[in-house]
Scaffold this motif. Structure first.
Motif, PDB file in Angstrom:
ATOM      1  N   THR A 115     -62.770 -15.378  12.576  1.00 60.79           N
ATOM      2  CA  THR A 115     -62.675 -14.453  11.448  1.00 60.79           C
ATOM      3  C   THR A 115     -63.938 -14.519  10.601  1.00 60.79           C
ATOM      4  O   THR A 115     -64.490 -13.496  10.191  1.00 60.79           O
ATOM      5  CB  THR A 115     -61.439 -14.774  10.587  1.00 60.79           C
ATOM      6  N   LYS A 116     -64.432 -15.719  10.330  1.00 58.10           N
ATOM      7  CA  LYS A 116     -65.645 -15.876   9.521  1.00 58.10           C
ATOM      8  C   LYS A 116     -66.841 -15.246  10.204  1.00 58.10           C
ATOM      9  O   LYS A 116     -67.619 -14.541   9.566  1.00 58.10           O
ATOM     10  CB  LYS A 116     -65.912 -17.350   9.235  1.00 58.10           C
ATOM     11  N   TRP A 117     -67.004 -15.477  11.495  1.00 57.52           N
ATOM     12  CA  TRP A 117     -68.130 -14.885  12.213  1.00 57.52           C
ATOM     13  C   TRP A 117     -68.086 -13.361  12.137  1.00 57.52           C
ATOM     14  O   TRP A 117     -69.095 -12.721  11.880  1.00 57.52           O
ATOM     15  CB  TRP A 117     -68.143 -15.325  13.668  1.00 57.52           C
ATOM     16  N   LEU A 118     -66.905 -12.788  12.351  1.00 54.60           N
ATOM     17  CA  LEU A 118     -66.776 -11.333  12.291  1.00 54.60           C
ATOM     18  C   LEU A 118     -67.069 -10.813  10.888  1.00 54.60           C
ATOM     19  O   LEU A 118     -67.763  -9.815  10.727  1.00 54.60           O
ATOM     20  CB  LEU A 118     -65.382 -10.902  12.751  1.00 54.60           C
ATOM     21  N   ASN A 119     -66.567 -11.495   9.871  1.00 60.98           N
ATOM     22  CA  ASN A 119     -66.815 -11.078   8.493  1.00 60.98           C
ATOM     23  C   ASN A 119     -68.266 -11.293   8.070  1.00 60.98           C
ATOM     24  O   ASN A 119     -68.744 -10.641   7.146  1.00 60.98           O
ATOM     25  CB  ASN A 119     -65.868 -11.780   7.519  1.00 60.98           C
ATOM     26  N   ASP A 120     -68.959 -12.189   8.735  1.00 63.04           N
ATOM     27  CA  ASP A 120     -70.375 -12.411   8.451  1.00 63.04           C
ATOM     28  C   ASP A 120     -71.259 -11.391   9.148  1.00 63.04           C
ATOM     29  O   ASP A 120     -72.480 -11.431   9.011  1.00 63.04           O
ATOM     30  CB  ASP A 120     -70.798 -13.822   8.869  1.00 63.04           C
ATOM     31  N   ASN A 168     -63.309 -14.479  25.184  1.00 64.70           N
ATOM     32  CA  ASN A 168     -62.405 -13.329  25.238  1.00 64.70           C
ATOM     33  C   ASN A 168     -63.206 -12.079  25.544  1.00 64.70           C
ATOM     34  O   ASN A 168     -64.428 -12.064  25.440  1.00 64.70           O
ATOM     35  CB  ASN A 168     -61.696 -13.111  23.892  1.00 64.70           C
ATOM     36  N   SER A 169     -62.482 -11.000  25.834  1.00 64.62           N
ATOM     37  CA  SER A 169     -63.127  -9.693  25.915  1.00 64.62           C
ATOM     38  C   SER A 169     -63.149  -9.101  24.507  1.00 64.62           C
ATOM     39  O   SER A 169     -62.387  -9.517  23.632  1.00 64.62           O
ATOM     40  CB  SER A 169     -62.360  -8.774  26.857  1.00 64.62           C
ATOM     41  N   VAL A 170     -63.997  -8.114  24.289  1.00 65.56           N
ATOM     42  CA  VAL A 170     -64.058  -7.458  22.986  1.00 65.56           C
ATOM     43  C   VAL A 170     -62.719  -6.805  22.642  1.00 65.56           C
ATOM     44  O   VAL A 170     -62.242  -6.959  21.511  1.00 65.56           O
ATOM     45  CB  VAL A 170     -65.230  -6.453  22.920  1.00 65.56           C
ATOM     46  N   ALA A 221     -58.237  -6.627  19.068  1.00 64.64           N
ATOM     47  CA  ALA A 221     -56.788  -6.431  18.933  1.00 64.64           C
ATOM     48  C   ALA A 221     -56.184  -7.502  18.040  1.00 64.64           C
ATOM     49  O   ALA A 221     -55.228  -7.253  17.295  1.00 64.64           O
ATOM     50  CB  ALA A 221     -56.121  -6.447  20.307  1.00 64.64           C
ATOM     51  N   THR A 222     -56.764  -8.672  18.081  1.00 63.72           N
ATOM     52  CA  THR A 222     -56.253  -9.791  17.284  1.00 63.72           C
ATOM     53  C   THR A 222     -56.874  -9.846  15.892  1.00 63.72           C
ATOM     54  O   THR A 222     -56.173 -10.104  14.916  1.00 63.72           O
ATOM     55  CB  THR A 222     -56.529 -11.126  18.010  1.00 63.72           C
ATOM     56  N   TYR A 223     -58.176  -9.580  15.790  1.00 64.99           N
ATOM     57  CA  TYR A 223     -58.904  -9.855  14.558  1.00 64.99           C
ATOM     58  C   TYR A 223     -59.364  -8.624  13.776  1.00 64.99           C
ATOM     59  O   TYR A 223     -59.940  -8.777  12.700  1.00 64.99           O
ATOM     60  CB  TYR A 223     -60.122 -10.742  14.858  1.00 64.99           C
ATOM     61  N   ALA A 224     -59.128  -7.428  14.273  1.00 68.23           N
ATOM     62  CA  ALA A 224     -59.604  -6.225  13.576  1.00 68.23           C
ATOM     63  C   ALA A 224     -59.074  -6.156  12.152  1.00 68.23           C
ATOM     64  O   ALA A 224     -59.786  -5.742  11.235  1.00 68.23           O
ATOM     65  CB  ALA A 224     -59.223  -4.968  14.345  1.00 68.23           C
ATOM     66  N   GLY A 225     -57.849  -6.566  11.929  1.00 64.33           N
ATOM     67  CA  GLY A 225     -57.271  -6.540  10.594  1.00 64.33           C
ATOM     68  C   GLY A 225     -57.847  -7.588   9.654  1.00 64.33           C
ATOM     69  O   GLY A 225     -57.656  -7.513   8.450  1.00 64.33           O
TER      70      GLY A 225
END
Length: 65
Positions: free
Chosen positions: A10-15, A28-30, A35-39
């Motif tokens: 989550t931190k990496w995506l938010n960064d 994982n695949s994108v 699907a898990t972390y988009a929210g």
């Protein structure tokens, strides 16, 4: 252990690290990652709009009214 993984991804995506890179690091695949972390991804829209406007890829909205 899962909580630490979830927090890190989550931190990496938010960064702003690209989802393809995060998915690779997570094994994982994108589509599975998103699907898990988009929210969980937040706060990136203003930066994205600014980058698109600067590159000319985002059309100006006409004045309404």
């Amino acid at each position: 252990m899962y909580d630490i993984r979830h927090t890190r991804l989550t931190k990496w995506l938010n960064d702003g690290i690209p989802p393809a890179q995060v998915a690779d690091w997570a094994g994982n695949s994108v589509p599975v990652l998103l699907a898990t972390y988009a929210g969980c991804i937040e706060g990136q829209l203003p930066d994205l709009k600014q980058r698109l406007e600067a590159s000319g890829d985002l059309a100006e909205r006409p004045d309404v009214g």
